[in-house]
Design a protein around this motif. Sequence first.
Motif, PDB file in Angstrom:
ATOM      1  N   GLY A 121      17.146   7.287   3.568  1.00  0.00           N
ATOM      2  CA  GLY A 121      16.902   7.911   4.868  1.00  0.00           C
ATOM      3  C   GLY A 121      15.438   8.079   5.220  1.00  0.00           C
ATOM      4  O   GLY A 121      15.106   8.829   6.132  1.00  0.00           O
ATOM      5  N   VAL A 122      14.546   7.374   4.519  1.00  0.00           N
ATOM      6  CA  VAL A 122      13.120   7.422   4.861  1.00  0.00           C
ATOM      7  C   VAL A 122      12.884   6.354   5.925  1.00  0.00           C
ATOM      8  O   VAL A 122      13.195   5.190   5.719  1.00  0.00           O
ATOM      9  N   ARG A 123      12.360   6.763   7.064  1.00  0.00           N
ATOM     10  CA  ARG A 123      12.153   5.835   8.184  1.00  0.00           C
ATOM     11  C   ARG A 123      10.687   5.904   8.640  1.00  0.00           C
ATOM     12  O   ARG A 123       9.806   5.987   7.841  1.00  0.00           O
ATOM     13  N   ASP A 124      10.461   5.882   9.925  1.00  0.00           N
ATOM     14  CA  ASP A 124       9.123   5.926  10.530  1.00  0.00           C
ATOM     15  C   ASP A 124       8.233   4.781  10.059  1.00  0.00           C
ATOM     16  O   ASP A 124       7.019   4.931   9.937  1.00  0.00           O
ATOM     17  N   GLY A 125       8.838   3.648   9.739  1.00  0.00           N
ATOM     18  CA  GLY A 125       8.054   2.506   9.290  1.00  0.00           C
ATOM     19  C   GLY A 125       7.724   2.534   7.818  1.00  0.00           C
ATOM     20  O   GLY A 125       7.227   1.550   7.273  1.00  0.00           O
ATOM     21  N   LEU A 126       7.967   3.648   7.146  1.00  0.00           N
ATOM     22  CA  LEU A 126       7.643   3.732   5.719  1.00  0.00           C
ATOM     23  C   LEU A 126       8.688   3.040   4.852  1.00  0.00           C
ATOM     24  O   LEU A 126       8.494   2.903   3.651  1.00  0.00           O
ATOM     25  N   ASP A 127       9.772   2.579   5.470  1.00  0.00           N
ATOM     26  CA  ASP A 127      10.747   1.795   4.718  1.00  0.00           C
ATOM     27  C   ASP A 127      10.312   0.331   4.642  1.00  0.00           C
ATOM     28  O   ASP A 127      10.965  -0.474   3.993  1.00  0.00           O
ATOM     29  N   ALA A 128       9.222  -0.003   5.274  1.00  0.00           N
ATOM     30  CA  ALA A 128       8.632  -1.335   5.180  1.00  0.00           C
ATOM     31  C   ALA A 128       7.415  -1.247   4.260  1.00  0.00           C
ATOM     32  O   ALA A 128       6.365  -0.745   4.653  1.00  0.00           O
ATOM     33  N   VAL A 129       7.565  -1.716   3.033  1.00  0.00           N
ATOM     34  CA  VAL A 129       6.475  -1.676   2.063  1.00  0.00           C
ATOM     35  C   VAL A 129       5.710  -2.987   2.162  1.00  0.00           C
ATOM     36  O   VAL A 129       6.285  -4.067   1.989  1.00  0.00           O
ATOM     37  N   GLY A 130       4.436  -2.899   2.449  1.00  0.00           N
ATOM     38  CA  GLY A 130       3.611  -4.099   2.573  1.00  0.00           C
ATOM     39  C   GLY A 130       3.272  -4.699   1.223  1.00  0.00           C
ATOM     40  O   GLY A 130       3.459  -4.084   0.173  1.00  0.00           O
ATOM     41  N   VAL A 131       2.750  -5.910   1.276  1.00  0.00           N
ATOM     42  CA  VAL A 131       2.324  -6.615   0.065  1.00  0.00           C
ATOM     43  C   VAL A 131       0.812  -6.814   0.135  1.00  0.00           C
ATOM     44  O   VAL A 131       0.280  -7.282   1.148  1.00  0.00           O
ATOM     45  N   ILE A 132       0.146  -6.449  -0.937  1.00  0.00           N
ATOM     46  CA  ILE A 132      -1.305  -6.547  -1.025  1.00  0.00           C
ATOM     47  C   ILE A 132      -1.688  -8.006  -1.251  1.00  0.00           C
ATOM     48  O   ILE A 132      -1.164  -8.660  -2.155  1.00  0.00           O
ATOM     49  N   ASP A 133      -2.614  -8.502  -0.436  1.00  0.00           N
ATOM     50  CA  ASP A 133      -3.108  -9.857  -0.683  1.00  0.00           C
ATOM     51  C   ASP A 133      -4.206  -9.808  -1.746  1.00  0.00           C
ATOM     52  O   ASP A 133      -4.705  -8.733  -2.093  1.00  0.00           O
ATOM     53  N   GLU A 134      -4.553 -10.955  -2.267  1.00  0.00           N
ATOM     54  CA  GLU A 134      -5.503 -11.010  -3.383  1.00  0.00           C
ATOM     55  C   GLU A 134      -6.842 -10.361  -3.039  1.00  0.00           C
ATOM     56  O   GLU A 134      -7.403  -9.617  -3.836  1.00  0.00           O
TER      57      GLU A 134
END
Length: 162
Positions: A121-134
Amino acid sequence: MSLDPASLVSSFRALPRRQLVPSGSVPNVWHFSIRHVPISPPGSVLFLVNPPSEYVHVEGPLPEAFHMESLPIRANLVTLLLLKAFVGGLGNSVQMGRPWEWKTDDAELAGAIGECLKGMGVRDGLDAVGVIDEESGRPDEENWRKFLARLEGAVQAHGVQQ
């Protein structure tokens, strides 16, 4: 602090969410990764860093068998530790609130954590975990080296056998 998912999610969702950290000087963006600690007894931890400020926080240790667990089990544990870290204020006396954005260095884990967050139930865009580029991950490596050096120094200063 308990790792009860319902209470962690409730407490996490109650935290304020700001684009900047409370000082207002840097973006409220956090990178996290699983790191191996080679100090006896060796193990792994969840390492968090706010790259612009170089503020670091560690949660763990992770269970010995963490790396052998299935992706959903690893993601669930990391998700709970992330929520615990922010609910606990990242060890800071000033409540940091929820991150504006968070990223990790493991694309597969990022997707699985996102699914865990959605399911909890965590929303507000925080359910999208980004990926760190090199490129943006290089400061994370330097911050980890600095943290590990301080940890090793503290162990030696206290005469703990490695």
